[in-house]
Enzyme design. Structure first.
Site, mmCIF file in Angstrom:
data_model
loop_
_atom_site.group_PDB
_atom_site.id
_atom_site.type_symbol
_atom_site.label_atom_id
_atom_site.label_comp_id
_atom_site.label_asym_id
_atom_site.label_seq_id
_atom_site.Cartn_x
_atom_site.Cartn_y
_atom_site.Cartn_z
ATOM 1 C CG HIS A 137 -1.909 0.987 1.374
ATOM 2 N ND1 HIS A 137 -1.653 2.284 1.747
ATOM 3 C CD2 HIS A 137 -3.252 0.916 1.157
ATOM 4 C CE1 HIS A 137 -2.781 2.963 1.765
ATOM 5 N NE2 HIS A 137 -3.777 2.154 1.408
ATOM 6 C CG ASP A 215 0.582 -2.200 6.273
ATOM 7 O OD1 ASP A 215 -0.397 -2.344 7.034
ATOM 8 O OD2 ASP A 215 0.511 -1.564 5.201
ATOM 9 C CD GLN A 218 -6.821 -4.563 4.366
ATOM 10 O OE1 GLN A 218 -7.728 -5.271 4.810
ATOM 11 N NE2 GLN A 218 -7.047 -3.365 3.870
ATOM 12 C CE LYS A 241 -7.318 -0.495 6.404
ATOM 13 N NZ LYS A 241 -8.057 0.088 5.288
ATOM 14 C CB CYS A 382 -3.769 3.126 -1.677
ATOM 15 S SG CYS A 382 -5.028 4.347 -1.367
HETATM 16 N N1 C6P Z 1 -6.399 0.370 2.844
HETATM 17 C C1 C6P Z 1 -8.190 -0.101 1.305
HETATM 18 O O1 C6P Z 1 -9.292 0.130 0.798
HETATM 19 P P1 C6P Z 1 -5.108 3.942 7.009
HETATM 20 O O2 C6P Z 1 -5.666 4.743 5.867
HETATM 21 O O3 C6P Z 1 -3.919 4.616 7.647
HETATM 22 O O4 C6P Z 1 -6.141 3.514 7.987
HETATM 23 O O5 C6P Z 1 -4.585 2.555 6.383
HETATM 24 C C2 C6P Z 1 -3.677 2.577 5.301
HETATM 25 C C3 C6P Z 1 -3.405 1.197 4.834
HETATM 26 C C4 C6P Z 1 -2.136 0.682 5.006
HETATM 27 N N2 C6P Z 1 -1.840 -0.575 4.644
HETATM 28 C C5 C6P Z 1 -2.753 -1.387 4.097
HETATM 29 C C6 C6P Z 1 -2.385 -2.787 3.744
HETATM 30 C C7 C6P Z 1 -4.050 -0.924 3.882
HETATM 31 O O6 C6P Z 1 -4.958 -1.737 3.356
HETATM 32 C C8 C6P Z 1 -4.388 0.412 4.234
HETATM 33 C C9 C6P Z 1 -5.742 0.968 3.941
HETATM 34 C C10 C6P Z 1 -7.710 0.783 2.441
HETATM 35 O O7 C6P Z 1 -7.489 -1.027 0.920
HETATM 36 C C11 C6P Z 1 -7.829 2.221 2.084
HETATM 37 S S1 C6P Z 1 -6.788 2.666 0.728
#
Ligand code: C6P
Length: 426
Positions: A137, A215, A218, A241, A382
């Protein structure tokens, strides 16, 4: 009132009873377009919130709110206790050694930026190597890309194959010609569902004396993540999430690392003593929590973790998601012209099904499905470099969670049949 004294959510059901769980989510009850139950298949973007989390927020503002760590009056003590109680719940979730290792941030993105700006600026320089993956991401790519540029370190990538599955056969070459200092990898890909084999990557990183950042955006909401068992150094995830509110996330870091790292934001809360010309820092974890935190949201994150436990815990959620993803995968493979990206059927994958449908754009698919109250995400998720690597611009993505039912996935596939009909696809 302490937050743990609150009404308990749905009783545990094992194996997980998604129909019953979905009744705890007010927003799922009626879709805006059809009046039918909402088939919400975009939890990878952000999960919906159970009544227990919504109630926690209301309760904090109605009867337990004040700024934390400052006031001597009872409400301030209650808010502080509830917030620190949530920290302890996160510690338990991750099996961290101490609440001092749990830093509240705004989300995964801010947690990774914290490590890049604090540990990274203090420890990386010319000749140093940071290894990441082609799956990342933007949140776990751009901070390192920019930092490496600024300090003269080199960013290298574990490649993916044409299906978007990591190829870890050539790891050793990635460490050649420099000092491997950090391996920073996504645990489960938000775009494809590919899972990083941490059992291979972590020992390899450690054999070079490198730190490992995971990270967990997910993974933490969907599987048991034990930071000590994994042998990693930093982990980031987002509260929204895992059915908690937006605006709160977590950085977990090993205490000795966090203790040695400089603060990256300065202001109230994070100081011990301030003079006009110098300052000293608060203890962990507050050294990294400058300013008033997201008090009600952090407390409600604790309520979300209680809720996860009450419905059977992460192992049960993971088993349910596995069943739903396999079911959905099978159904999707029956749609003519549809290609599912990521790991092959039967291989390990997160609860994400990313696909393209020949003759349509993913945005058209998502828009038409929305008319049927089936919500999926469309776009690059992203992960623009990953899309480019796979030779595509975008995918449609369905993602599952504890409240996903077979009926939701049936409606997805019925909707795709409708898309094919409207677009007159052969
Ligand atoms: N992915 C998706 O629709 P934030 O925005 O900081 O809560 O999370 C960012 C982020 C970082 N790493 C991974 C693997 C992610 O999936 C995400 C957020 C969302 O896939 C929004 S782009």
């Amino acid at each position: 009132m302490t937050d743990s004294a609150l009404p308990t959510p749905t009783a545990a059901a094992t194996p997980l009873d998604a129909e019953r769980i979905s009744a705890d989510f007010p927003i799922l009850q009626v879709g805006p377009n059809t009046g039918k139950r909402l088939a919400f298949l975009d939890s990878a973007a952000s999960a919906m919130k159970p009544r227990a989390v919504i109630d926690s927020i209301v309760r904090t503002y109605e009867s337990g709110y004040a700024n934390v760590h400052r006031g001597v009056y009872a409400l301030a003590a209650t808010a502080t206790d509830n917030m620190e109680g949530a920290r302890e719940k996160v510690r338990t979730l991750l099996n961290a050694s101490s609440p001092r290792e749990i830093v509240f941030t705004r989300g995964t993105t801010e947690a990774i930026n914290l490590v890049a700006n604090s540990w990274g600026r203090a420890n990386l320089g010319p000749g140093d190597i940071v290894v990441t993956t082609e799956l990342e991401h933007h949140s776990n790519l751009v901070p390192w890309q920019q930092l490496c540029r600024a300090v003269g370190a080199e960013l290298r990538f574990i490649p993916v194959d044409d299906d978007g599955v990591l190829d870890v056969s050539g790891l050793e070459a990635l460490a050649a010609g420099g000092t491997l200092k950090l391996v920073t990898v996504v645990h489960a890909s938000n775009s494809l569902g590919s899972v990083t084999p941490l059992d291979v990557v972590v020992p390899w990183a450690k054999s070079h004396g490198a730190l490992v950042l995971v990270d967990g955006a997910q993974s933490v909401p969907h599987r048991v993540v034990d930071v000590q068992a994994l042998g990693i150094d930093f982990l980031a995830f987002s509260g929204h999430k895992v059915m908690g509110p937006s605006g709160v996330g977590v950085l977990w870091g090993r205490e000795e690392l966090l203790a040695a790292m400089p603060p990256w934001q300065f202001g109230g809360e994070m100081i011990r003593r301030v003079q006009y010309d110098e300052a000293t820092w608060n203890d962990l974890p507050w050294k990294f929590e400058a300013g008033t935190p997201a008090i009600a949201e952090i407390i409600a994150l604790g309520a979300a973790l209680d809720y996860v436990e009450s419905i059977g815990g992460l192992a049960a959620i993971n088993a349910h998601e596995h069943a739903m993803t396999s079911y959905g995968h099978e159904l999707l493979l029956g749609v003519p012209g549809l290609r599912v990206l990521g790991p092959a059927q039967g291989e390990e994958r997160g609860g994400v099904l990313s696909f393209t449908l020949e003759g349509t754009h993913p945005h058209d698919i998502a828009t038409m499905l929305d008319q049927l109250d089936v919500n999926v995400r469309a776009g690059h998720h992203c992960t623009q470099p990953l899309m480019k690597r796979l030779g595509i611009n975008a995918t449609a993505r369905a993602s599952v969670y504890a409240y996903t039912t077979r009926e939701d996935l049936d409606r997805l596939v019925d909707g795709l049949v409708e898309v094919r009909r409207v677009f007159r696809l052969p």
